[in-house]
Design a protein around this motif. Structure first.
Motif, short mmCIF file in Angstrom:
data_model
loop_
_atom_site.label_atom_id
_atom_site.label_comp_id
_atom_site.label_asym_id
_atom_site.label_seq_id
_atom_site.Cartn_x
_atom_site.Cartn_y
_atom_site.Cartn_z
N LEU A 30 44.29 -5.62 14.30
CA LEU A 30 44.01 -5.87 12.89
C LEU A 30 42.49 -5.81 12.67
O LEU A 30 41.91 -4.77 12.86
CB LEU A 30 44.62 -7.21 12.46
CG LEU A 30 46.16 -7.27 12.56
CD1 LEU A 30 46.68 -8.67 12.25
CD2 LEU A 30 46.80 -6.25 11.63
N SER A 31 41.88 -6.93 12.31
CA SER A 31 40.45 -6.89 12.01
C SER A 31 39.60 -7.73 12.93
O SER A 31 38.39 -7.84 12.75
CB SER A 31 40.21 -7.33 10.56
OG SER A 31 40.52 -8.70 10.39
N ALA A 32 40.23 -8.35 13.94
CA ALA A 32 39.47 -9.11 14.93
C ALA A 32 39.10 -8.19 16.09
O ALA A 32 39.95 -7.49 16.64
CB ALA A 32 40.29 -10.29 15.44
N ALA B 172 34.09 -10.75 16.52
CA ALA B 172 33.75 -10.47 15.12
C ALA B 172 35.06 -10.22 14.38
O ALA B 172 35.88 -9.42 14.82
CB ALA B 172 32.85 -9.25 15.02
N CYS B 173 35.25 -10.92 13.30
CA CYS B 173 36.47 -10.77 12.51
C CYS B 173 36.08 -10.35 11.09
O CYS B 173 35.44 -11.11 10.37
CB CYS B 173 37.27 -12.07 12.47
SG CYS B 173 38.90 -11.87 11.76
N VAL B 174 36.47 -9.13 10.73
CA VAL B 174 36.11 -8.60 9.40
C VAL B 174 37.16 -9.06 8.40
O VAL B 174 38.31 -8.61 8.45
CB VAL B 174 36.03 -7.06 9.43
CG1 VAL B 174 35.53 -6.55 8.08
CG2 VAL B 174 35.12 -6.58 10.55
N THR B 175 36.80 -9.95 7.53
CA THR B 175 37.69 -10.40 6.45
C THR B 175 36.88 -10.58 5.17
O THR B 175 37.02 -11.58 4.47
CB THR B 175 38.39 -11.72 6.82
OG1 THR B 175 37.43 -12.66 7.30
CG2 THR B 175 39.46 -11.53 7.86
N ASN B 176 36.04 -9.60 4.87
CA ASN B 176 35.10 -9.75 3.77
C ASN B 176 34.99 -8.42 3.03
O ASN B 176 34.64 -7.40 3.62
CB ASN B 176 33.72 -10.16 4.34
CG ASN B 176 32.76 -10.61 3.27
OD1 ASN B 176 32.81 -10.17 2.13
ND2 ASN B 176 31.85 -11.50 3.64
N TYR B 177 35.31 -8.45 1.75
CA TYR B 177 35.22 -7.20 0.97
C TYR B 177 33.77 -6.78 0.72
O TYR B 177 33.52 -5.67 0.25
CB TYR B 177 35.98 -7.33 -0.35
CG TYR B 177 35.48 -8.41 -1.29
CD1 TYR B 177 34.39 -8.19 -2.12
CD2 TYR B 177 36.12 -9.64 -1.36
CE1 TYR B 177 33.94 -9.16 -3.00
CE2 TYR B 177 35.68 -10.62 -2.23
CZ TYR B 177 34.60 -10.39 -3.06
OH TYR B 177 34.16 -11.36 -3.91
N VAL C 150 38.97 -3.15 5.17
CA VAL C 150 38.72 -4.13 6.23
C VAL C 150 39.18 -3.58 7.58
O VAL C 150 38.47 -3.68 8.60
CB VAL C 150 39.43 -5.46 5.90
CG1 VAL C 150 39.55 -6.34 7.13
CG2 VAL C 150 38.69 -6.20 4.79
N LEU C 151 40.35 -2.96 7.60
CA LEU C 151 40.86 -2.37 8.85
C LEU C 151 39.98 -1.21 9.32
O LEU C 151 39.74 -1.05 10.52
CB LEU C 151 42.30 -1.89 8.64
CG LEU C 151 43.35 -2.99 8.47
CD1 LEU C 151 44.67 -2.41 8.01
CD2 LEU C 151 43.53 -3.78 9.76
N GLN C 152 39.51 -0.41 8.38
CA GLN C 152 38.63 0.71 8.76
C GLN C 152 37.32 0.20 9.35
O GLN C 152 36.79 0.79 10.31
CB GLN C 152 38.35 1.57 7.53
CG GLN C 152 39.55 2.36 7.04
CD GLN C 152 39.19 3.24 5.86
OE1 GLN C 152 38.20 3.97 5.89
NE2 GLN C 152 39.98 3.17 4.81
N LEU C 153 36.79 -0.88 8.79
CA LEU C 153 35.54 -1.45 9.32
C LEU C 153 35.75 -1.99 10.73
O LEU C 153 34.86 -1.83 11.60
CB LEU C 153 35.03 -2.56 8.39
CG LEU C 153 34.46 -2.09 7.05
CD1 LEU C 153 34.31 -3.27 6.10
CD2 LEU C 153 33.11 -1.41 7.25
N ALA C 154 36.90 -2.61 10.97
CA ALA C 154 37.19 -3.08 12.33
C ALA C 154 37.31 -1.91 13.29
O ALA C 154 36.85 -1.99 14.44
CB ALA C 154 38.48 -3.91 12.33
N GLU C 155 37.91 -0.81 12.85
CA GLU C 155 38.00 0.38 13.68
C GLU C 155 36.62 0.95 13.97
O GLU C 155 36.34 1.43 15.08
CB GLU C 155 38.87 1.44 12.99
CG GLU C 155 40.36 1.23 13.21
CD GLU C 155 40.72 1.41 14.67
OE1 GLU C 155 40.52 2.50 15.22
OE2 GLU C 155 41.18 0.42 15.28
N HIS C 156 35.75 0.90 12.96
CA HIS C 156 34.38 1.38 13.17
C HIS C 156 33.66 0.52 14.20
O HIS C 156 32.96 1.05 15.09
CB HIS C 156 33.63 1.35 11.84
CG HIS C 156 32.20 1.82 11.94
ND1 HIS C 156 31.86 3.12 12.30
CD2 HIS C 156 31.03 1.17 11.74
CE1 HIS C 156 30.55 3.24 12.31
NE2 HIS C 156 30.02 2.07 11.98
N LEU C 157 33.86 -0.78 14.13
CA LEU C 157 33.26 -1.67 15.11
C LEU C 157 33.82 -1.37 16.50
O LEU C 157 33.08 -1.33 17.49
CB LEU C 157 33.51 -3.13 14.73
CG LEU C 157 33.04 -4.20 15.71
CD1 LEU C 157 31.58 -4.02 16.08
CD2 LEU C 157 33.29 -5.60 15.13
#
Length: 469
Positions: A399-401, A442-447, A374-381
């Motif tokens: 974090l992921s927001a 965008a908040c990534v909290t989804n596996y 989830v953290l990596q996806l937020a970094e990608h965004l």
């Protein structure tokens, strides 16, 4: 007359439920995120009387599939990014069904011996994540908002031991609560419910990273003392709901120790990122807090509802909530916990089973991996936003927001983009409001979310921005 199912109906219900699970799992990634609400159907659900003669198991599942499911938001969709709400883990529906079947009342241990131990195990594991010791304890709640309400209640009883007898604000100066200007609204709501008065909440200014300013906090405490008021509680946040900012817990804890203030941490969104090695150090000082609110129905992917309150000293919970009554007398057992003494409820469902079951089925390492992803996806965004000439970040990504905006666009234009994304099925995003500016969140909290999902969202937003320029 009976309210049970015969053997044939039970087999039918089991088959239809399994089919429902399978269809939902297979279709959730391609289904519309936001339903086109059939208002006539919903009006009928409201207006139609309950039948005198039941429609049976098959009729019930037909109604669910035809009326309820098509009018439900697909929160498990991989591009549902508007809120801090992930999908339930795969074993959760089965755990929920078992909990409903055995229907334990988790109040005093004789009504739910195994459930008492399971909840204690879950609470102990969560407390251990933050370095809490043997004296700690806690209780599962409906969510982080109620956990924070219970925390402030516990802090109030600790500060005013005579509170039960004397009532609120009758035995001393007005009590004051301090929290960030970016704090969740549940803190104000808890203060209002407890009767402390919103006039006695101080929303402390934040720095450029949207974290509580400790110098401003110290000045507010000093000013209230000088005015004859009584500072008593600071609420810090590990993951503000808008930007994911983490308040400086160590310096805040130092101030609370000097001033004799209860320190509560709202970790409902961000607390369970403690499981990720890459951000774990940000949570080291949480062990110094008097209480912590968490939401297992977020990053542990339990289905709603599953919150948790942790306290460094569980005796404080009992002082706030334990009442004696002859009709609820039960022998003390060192293995068990009577959770009726740790919160306001007597009747309580077996919330802990769904959390315990998933940890058993998947293992803690699986959660560590998913949360890191989830953290990596937020970094990608974040990287995609920074690389796009049409876009700009509005806040650091802690974090992921991820809060960002289309350069030069107004609040109304950003709202139109969100509407377009929802209508064409690209994604559901939320509004961002930070420092007087408006944008997208965008908040990534989804596996289930993938890099391809993130790319699709950014590409579509960039396309809309380019077409309008």
């Amino acid at each position: 007359m009976t309210l049970g199912l015969d053997d044939e109906d039970r087999r039918t219900a089991s088959r239809l439920l399994a089919e429902f699970f399978d269809r939902y799992e297979q279709s959730v990634a391609t289904a519309p995120i936001v339903p086109q609400v059939d208002r006539d159907v919903l009006a009928g659900l409201l207006a139609d009387p309950f039948p005198d003669k039941g429609i049976g198991v098959e009729g019930l599942f037909r109604a669910i599939n035809e009326k309820i499911l098509p009018n439900s938001t697909k929160v498990a969709h991989p591009r549902f990014l508007a809120y801090v709400q992930g999908p339930p883990n795969g074993v959760a529906p089965y755990a929920e069904a078992i909990a409903a079947t055995i229907n334990q009342n988790c109040n005093f241990w004789q009504l739910s011996p195994a459930a008492s131990v399971i909840e204690r195990a879950v609470v102990s594991w969560l407390a251990g994540l933050f370095g809490y010791g043997e004296a700690s304890g806690g209780i599962l709640t409906s969510g982080g908002s109620v956990a924070s309400l219970h925390a402030l209640t516990t802090a109030l009883h600790e500060r005013r031991p005579e509170f039960r007898a004397a009532g609120l604000q009758t035995s001393g100066p007005a009590l004051v609560v301090y929290t960030s200007g970016e704090a969740h609204r549940c803190i104000d709501k808890a203060v209002a419910i407890l009767g402390l008065g919103l006039d006695n909440v101080r929303h402390i200014a934040t720095d450029s990273g949207h974290r509580m300013r400790v110098d401003a906090l110290a000045e507010a405490v000093r000013a209230d003392r000088a005015a004859g008021r009584e500072p008593f509680c600071v609420v810090a946040t590990t993951g503000t709901v808008m930007s994911g900012a983490i308040d400086p817990i160590g310096p805040i804890a130092d101030l609370c120790e000097r001033e004799g203030l209860w320190l509560h941490i709202d970790g409902a969104y961000g607390g369970l990122f403690v499981l990720a090695d890459r951000v774990h150090p940000a949570f080291d000082d949480c062990r110094r807090a008097d209480s912590i609110a968490l939401d297992p129905h977020k990053l542990l992917f339990a289905p709603l509802e599953a919150g948790c309150l942790l306290v460094r000293d569980r005796a404080n919970l009992a002082r706030a909530y334990a009442f004696k009554s002859a009709y609820l007398t039960v022998e003390d057992d060192p293995l068990m916990v009577d959770y009726m003494d740790f919160g306001p409820q007597l009747s309580r469902g077996f919330k802990a089973l769904k959390v315990w079951s998933a940890l058993q089925a998947f293992g803690v390492d699986s959660y560590r991996g998913v949360i890191d992803q989830v953290l990596q996806l937020a970094e990608h965004l974040r990287r995609r936003v920074e690389e796009d000439p049409n876009l700009e970040l509005m806040a650091p990504v802690t974090l992921s927001a991820v809060c960002f905006r289309i350069k030069g666009w107004t609040e109304a234009q950003h709202a139109a983009v969100r509407a377009t994304l929802a209508e064409d099925g690209t994604a559901l995003l939320g509004p961002a409001r930070l420092g007087g500016r408006h944008g997208l969140r965008a908040c990534v909290t989804n596996y289930r979310t993938t890099y391809a999902d993130i790319d699709l969202v950014v590409d579509r937003i960039s396309e809309l921005a380019s077409c309008a320029s």
